[in-house]
Design a protein around this motif. Structure first.
Motif, PDB file in Angstrom:
ATOM      1  N   SER B 179      -2.465   5.063  13.996  1.00  0.00           N
ATOM      2  CA  SER B 179      -2.919   3.679  13.891  1.00  0.00           C
ATOM      3  C   SER B 179      -4.259   3.488  14.580  1.00  0.00           C
ATOM      4  O   SER B 179      -5.059   2.658  14.170  1.00  0.00           O
ATOM      5  N   ILE B 182      -6.747   4.384  11.972  1.00  0.00           N
ATOM      6  CA  ILE B 182      -6.779   3.386  10.891  1.00  0.00           C
ATOM      7  C   ILE B 182      -7.457   2.114  11.393  1.00  0.00           C
ATOM      8  O   ILE B 182      -8.327   1.552  10.734  1.00  0.00           O
ATOM      9  N   ASN B 186     -10.756   0.601   9.887  1.00  0.00           N
ATOM     10  CA  ASN B 186     -10.475  -0.586   9.078  1.00  0.00           C
ATOM     11  C   ASN B 186     -10.994  -1.875   9.705  1.00  0.00           C
ATOM     12  O   ASN B 186     -11.074  -2.895   9.037  1.00  0.00           O
ATOM     13  N   ARG B 198      -6.834   4.372   2.824  1.00  0.00           N
ATOM     14  CA  ARG B 198      -6.740   5.092   4.096  1.00  0.00           C
ATOM     15  C   ARG B 198      -5.371   4.893   4.724  1.00  0.00           C
ATOM     16  O   ARG B 198      -4.696   5.845   5.120  1.00  0.00           O
ATOM     17  N   ALA B 199      -4.953   3.626   4.794  1.00  0.00           N
ATOM     18  CA  ALA B 199      -3.667   3.333   5.437  1.00  0.00           C
ATOM     19  C   ALA B 199      -2.545   4.045   4.697  1.00  0.00           C
ATOM     20  O   ALA B 199      -1.678   4.692   5.294  1.00  0.00           O
ATOM     21  N   MET B 236      -1.756  -1.196  11.584  1.00  0.00           N
ATOM     22  CA  MET B 236      -1.408  -0.149  10.608  1.00  0.00           C
ATOM     23  C   MET B 236      -0.271  -0.605   9.701  1.00  0.00           C
ATOM     24  O   MET B 236      -0.335  -0.450   8.478  1.00  0.00           O
TER      25      MET B 236
END
Ligand code: FAD
Ligand code: SF4
Ligand code: FES
Lengths: 234, 257, 637
Positions: B179, B182, B186, B198-199, B236
């Protein structure tokens, strides 16, 4: 190298979601939320026992709930589904998590996790067992000494006069409190809601809700045993 | 000071290991934990025994090489401290110390206290990057980024990939690590084009690598030497679920894939 | 050997542009037929491997750590320079070029430095696009600070972790290529020899650090970004694994080693606390913006800092360099601290330390402001020393930090072995005799992202490469050589540990080839290092075997190479009869104790050539000419 292609249909998407650990946690959180709301409602219903004309009030309440068989069963099925999903998903996660660390530490000291969070795997199964007992005790009456259909007041009072039954209720409700202390906060986190500004607030909310629900429910067997409730029933 | 160490010795990934006891009579309180192990190793070599294998490189708390359990806590459990930055003044004469490697299916033991963390690299390979080939960038100031976003991204980007989060988690979950990456990418405008992809991909690979699931215990956050917040895990979760429902099928000529 | 540095002609501003234009290109479809090896995946190697992968080459990359994300570049704190002039404070490519050349005491190649300043702007853009979270102003634009005594604010930073964030950016770009199959990443693999076939670099031999297996890898070109050799001093701010092995073994295969004696000593590190000390920790130079450096006036003053009254304190940098004061350049500040301690005025138990005092700035600005500016550094200091720097002054001492020397490369970053490219700290190129703060990250990324991908393409397009296989006699020879070294180390079965040898070597080099050097000391050191080397091969003990993970064996191989490098450093330092930048020869100083350059005789790059075991290395000179910036004596008074 692992590949992760985007799933195509809605169904596939949902299945893919459920296959991931995060998706599973979502399921646990959403079903947990439903069950949490149910425990609040259930407790409020129970607390009517403190009304002056409790026997009548509770009987009316029971009638109200039974007013429409369809609705009743719809709700029951919905709750049951949530409950089963909650339990099954957690069981799956439990297995996954055991597999993620097959060899345990010689020494492991918790740093931050709370007692409540570490004992979810204890409080959970106890609650599962409790729910089964509770249904047979106060819903079907199978394990009740003198069950009377549609007279919850009678059933409660006479049921709780058995110290062993009461004791089990008290333990189970303490477990519920513990379970909700972590569960309610965890629900928000799993669903992606966590913000530094609300983090403490949410924790406190979870702890308070858990305390109210468990104490509210525990008060009933305690008052019955102490003779405060049920004076009118000999 | 005098210490008794119980160290996990295991000669290879498939051989059984065990705790071995060593007495160390002369430990200086200004030593770092790893320097204390250096001293142990020098004495072992002098006795023609095999020294204890442990991973380390920068010894400054930034490369993420070092890390093992000390008395049941990842990196010893001191706030924002890696073992290489942990000093012996935190221990006292006569202490008995237990030292064990990170344990997780996804982190097989290589030797003694050294584990294989390449699963982390594979999680990054799945989507922990922004696809921008060399030379294709616009001017650095072309995209203004609010300071608070840059700061939050930086908070997450500080992860050193040490694996303490996995080690301390009861479920051996890599949620904090995954996370953090991410969230780092993000939260930035540059990361938006690949945000959902991506997640989705990183979480999928995280699961495939046999890490456990997050049960919100917060052990990871408490032992993370960089203080990575579990708020990132919430981010995430959000992006992953959004991605699971919103992601469109990839176009035949490549698209997001 | 004649050194052809391939410096382009024409105006310096257009030199790189026209070089690029005149380069040969490889057709996109043909790129995947070329196999390039990249050894080292720090900023330089990682950036290069990623960029080559993006271009379509077939790349195999190696590092000795368990992941490319752990390369030593990760430890850089302060920042990265770029001539963006976002501050509108008069910066320009030309000024960065000028500052770097002057800072390097005019011992670097003008054209390389100019190109470095030019591409510095692209680096920032590239890194921002990758998601590197550089510090920002409230308006959302990139923030800058001034660093290392520069008069403009051109340093970009990500808190105190700039190197980490830049490396993670390069690492992510690299992993993207790994995912796409363009780059094959072999971690925990150490290069132990270079394979040279028909005079060209055609591959390497590696040791798998987990299984101990030695492997031959054949390629069309080899790139090395294997970092600096500061660990020759044993104690340095480098990561424990940083080593010279790759460079050294390439040197023994014919690559020249340039300016080995040019090492940088950083003035603000945490002093050594005892025998067991394994490495030194840098305290960012930015501390000197608000801290005042001092030592007691009296010899052997044992009072604690707060007991020493103002009158008994010597703020020696402010005294000696009134205009730069505490911000005097690294080499100058380091030497001043050494002098003070040599006089017997050093502080702390070992007497090897001076104070860096925040008392006055805390009084002036308040503890909160200081905490805001340096909080994390103060924490690091307290964690390591157990002392609270808000209450008592920090103790600092210089420590080895960076090595300007390295394998000689031409303008194309190619060594004297065709097909062997050397990038980042491992090459000698751009910093001359002293590196400015925040310029190493810039150089590593410039080499890796923006220079090598072009020059390697040109080499591949322009060179006829025969097909070779791993069965080639040279490849087998290299493998046997590497295996032989391992065997010798394991069979010595002596009494002294590798670390003991390393410590002794480090102390000798530090004492005689450290902050200041003189002829007698260097000669003594050469003898001593030779003795140590001889003893090493007879009396070293390496437990365990060569066929599994053996950290002592890894270390032994590295120390064996350091022992040889140490000797070459002293030879180089002895040969350079002048003082410049980090190289300070006691015999060559001005009347007021400053470094005295000798441009007449020593304006050259000293590139040393290996002549075989036991033979003296040969000196090759690459003369340095200055067309744009005329050498002047550096003055920071
Ligand atoms: C504490 C500290 C702070 C610093 N701060 C700054 C700063 O603020 N600004 C600045 O500009 N510079 C700074 N520097 C300098 C800068 O960090 C380095 O010069 C630069 O990062 C070197 O990068 P590199 O890619 O050349 O090498 P490295 O990052 O050292 O990478 C070397 C690579 O080579 C590999 N390798 C080495 N040997 C072998 C082998 N035999 N086989 C296989 N692989 C091998 C390693 O695994 C690694 O991947 C600092 C340095 C230190 C020590
Ligand atoms: S999140 Fe923290 S504990 Fe986990 S790998 Fe990153 S730095 Fe280590
Ligand atoms: S050795 Fe680098 S973080 Fe500890």
């Amino acid at each position: 190298m692992a590949t992760a292609a985007a799933p195509n249909s809605k169904l596939q998407q949902s299945l893919a979601l459920y296959q991931s650990t995060i998706g599973k946690k979502y399921v646990v959180a959403v079903t947990g939320a439903v069950l949490f709301l149910f425990t609040i409602g259930h407790m409020l219903g129970n607390l009517q026992i403190y009304l002056p004309n409790a026997q009548e009030a509770l009987a009316n309440y029971a009638k109200l709930l039974h007013a429409s068989a369809e609705l009743l069963w719809a709700v029951r099925i919905a709750l049951l589904t949530c409950f089963v999903l909650h339990v099954v998903t957690i069981a799956q996660l439990y297995n996954l998590n055991r597999a993620a660390r097959p060899q345990s530490y010689v020494m492991k000291t918790p740093t931050m996790s709370t007692y409540a969070s570490r004992t979810m795997y204890l409080s959970g199964p106890i609650l599962l067992f409790f729910v089964l007992y509770h249904l047979s005790h106060l819903t079907t009456g199978a394990t009740h000494p003198s069950f009377v259909e549609m007279d919850p007041y009678h059933n409660l009072v006479t049921g709780f006069r058995q110290p062993m039954a009461s004791l089990f209720y008290i333990i189970a409700m303490s477990m519920l409190g513990l379970h909700l202390t972590h569960g309610v906060w965890s629900m928000f986190q799993s669903m992606g809601f966590n913000h530094p500004r609300y983090r403490n607030g949410l924790r406190n909310f979870a702890t308070a809700a858990a305390a109210i629900i468990s104490l509210g429910n525990i008060s009933i067997p305690v008052c019955v045993l102490l003779g405060i409730l049920g004076k009118d029933l000999v | 000071m005098k210490l008794t160490l119980n160290v996990w010795r295991q000669s290879g990934p498939n051989t059984p290991g065990k705790m071995v006891k060593y007495d160390l009579p002369n430990v200086n309180e200004d030593m770092s934990f790893l320097e204390m192990l250096d001293v142990l190793n020098e004495t072992l070599i002098a006795k023609s025994e095999e020294p204890v294998t442990f991973e380390h490189d920068c010894r400054e708390g930034i490369c993420g090489s070092c890390g093992f359990m000390i008395n049941g806590k990842a990196h010893g459990g001191f706030p924002k401290t890696t073992v290489c930055q942990l000093h012996m003044r935190h221990y006292k004469d006569g202490d008995e110390i237990f030292i064990e490697p990170w344990r997780a299916t996804a982190f097989p033991i290589v030797k003694d206290l050294m584990v294989n963390r390449s699963a982390f690299d594979r999680i990054i390979q799945a989507g922990g990057f922004i696809s921008v080939p060399t030379g294709s960038a616009v001017d650095g100031n072309a995209i203004p980024i609010p300071k608070s976003n840059a700061d939050r991204a930086m908070d997450a980007a500080q992860c050193i990939g040490c694996g303490a989060c996995v080690a301390s988690c009861t479920n051996a979950s890599a949620s904090l690590f995954t996370s953090a990456k991410i969230a780092h990418l993000n939260l930035l405008p540059q990361g938006q084009p690949e945000k959902l992809d991506r997640a989705l991909k990183m979480v999928t690979v995280m699961n495939e690598e046999k890490f456990g699931s997050c049960t919100n215990l917060q052990e990871c956050e408490a032992t993370c030497p960089k203080g990575i917040s579990i708020e990132n895990i919430a981010i995430m979760n959000r992006h992953f679920v959004e991605a699971s429902f919103m992601q469109r099928p990839a176009m035949s000529e490549g698209g997001a894939g | 050997m004649t050194l052809n540095s391939r410096i382009p002609t024409g105006p310096i501003e257009k030199a790189w542009e026209s070089t690029k234009f005149n380069m040969k290109l490889v057709n996109p479809a043909n790129k995947r037929k070329y196999h390039v090896i990249v050894v080292g995946t720090g900023l330089a190697g990682g950036a290069c491997a990623a960029s080559l992968g993006e271009l379509g080459y077939n790349v195999t990359a190696f590092c000795f750590q368990d992941s490319p994300r752990r390369a030593h570049s990760i430890a850089a704190q302060g920042g990265i320079n770029a001539a963006k002039n976002y501050r509108n404070d008069g910066d320009s490519i030309y000024r960065l070029f000028y500052d770097t050349l002057k800072g390097g005491d005019f011992r670097a190649r003008e054209h390389n430095v100019y190109r470095l300043a030019q591409v510095s702007v692209n680096i920032i853009d590239q890194c921002v696009a990758q998601g590197v979270p550089f510090a920002r102003e409230y308006g959302g634009t990139l923030a800058n600070r001034s660093f290392g005594g520069a008069q403009v604010s051109r340093t970009f930073y990500a808190r105190g972790q700039t190197g980490q964030q830049l490396l993670i950016g390069a690492y992510q770009a690299l992993e993207r290529q790994v995912a796409s199959g363009q780059v094959k990443m072999l971690t925990r693999s150490e290069m132990v020899d270079l394979i040279v076939i028909d005079g060209k670099a055609r591959g390497i031999v590696t040791r798998n650090l987990v299984t101990g297996k030695m492997d031959i890898h054949i390629a069309d070109a080899v790139v090395m970004g294997t970092g600096g050799y500061g660990n020759v001093f044993y104690l340095s701010t480098n990561a424990k694994g940083s080593n010279v092995t790759a460079s050294w073994r390439a040197y023994k295969r014919g690559a020249l080693f340039a300016n080995p004696c040019f090492t940088q000593i950083h003035p603000t590190c945490i002093p050594v606390s005892g025998e067991y000390q394994s490495k030194l920790t840098l305290m960012s130079e930015s501390l000197r913006n608000d801290g005042r450096i001092w030592a007691p006036k009296q010899l052997g003053d044992k009072r604690s800092a707060d007991q020493i009254p103002e009158g008994d304190r010597d703020y020696y940098l402010e005294r000696m360099y009134p205009s730069f004061g505490n911000l005097a350049p690294r080499d100058i500040s380091s030497r001043a601290a050494k002098r003070v301690c040599d006089e017997g005025r050093g502080v702390g138990e070992t007497g090897l330390g001076v104070y860096l005092d925040f008392r006055d700035s805390i009084q002036r600005l308040g503890e909160n402001t200081i905490r805001e500016r340096y909080g994390n550094l103060f924490e690091i200091y307290e964690r390591i020393t157990g002392e609270n720097p808000y209450k008592s002054p920090m103790r600092i001492f210089p420590a080895v930090h960076y090595t300007m020397g390295g394998l000689w490369v031409d303008y194309h970053l190619m060594s004297t072995i065709p097909g062997l490219f050397v990038l980042g700290e491992a090459n000698f190129s751009d910093h001359g005799a002293n590196r400015l703060g925040a310029s190493a990250l810039m150089q590593g990324l410039a080499d890796g992202y923006f220079v090598a991908p072009y020059t390697i393409t040109n080499y591949l397009a322009d060179t006829k490469l025969e097909k070779v296989s791993a069965d080639h006699i040279e490849a087998k020879g290299a493998l046997e050589n590497a295996e032989g070294i391992t065997k010798r180390l394991l069979n010595a079965k002596g009494k002294k540990t590798v670390t003991q040898f390393h410590r002794e070597l480090g102390k000798t080099i530090w004492d005689y080839c450290g902050m200041s050097r003189d002829e007698a000391g260097l000669k003594h050191a050469i003898g001593k290092v030779q003795e140590l080397k001889e003893e090493f091969w007879k009396n070293v003990t390496v437990p365990g075997s060569g066929s599994d993970l053996n950290q002592q064996l890894e270390n032994a191989g590295r120390v064996a190479d350091f022992l040889e490098l140490g000797e070459l450093m002293c030879i180089d330092a002895l040969d350079r009869n002048e003082s410049c930048g980090g190289h300070f020869r006691e015999e060559y100083q001005t009347s007021d104790g400053e470094a005295q350059r000798d441009d007449e005789k020593y304006s050259y790059v000293a590139a040393w050539e290996y002549k075989g075991e036991g033979a003296a290395p040969a000196l090759n000179k690459e003369p340095l000419t200055f067309e744009y910036v005329k050498p002047a004596q550096r003055s920071y008074k």
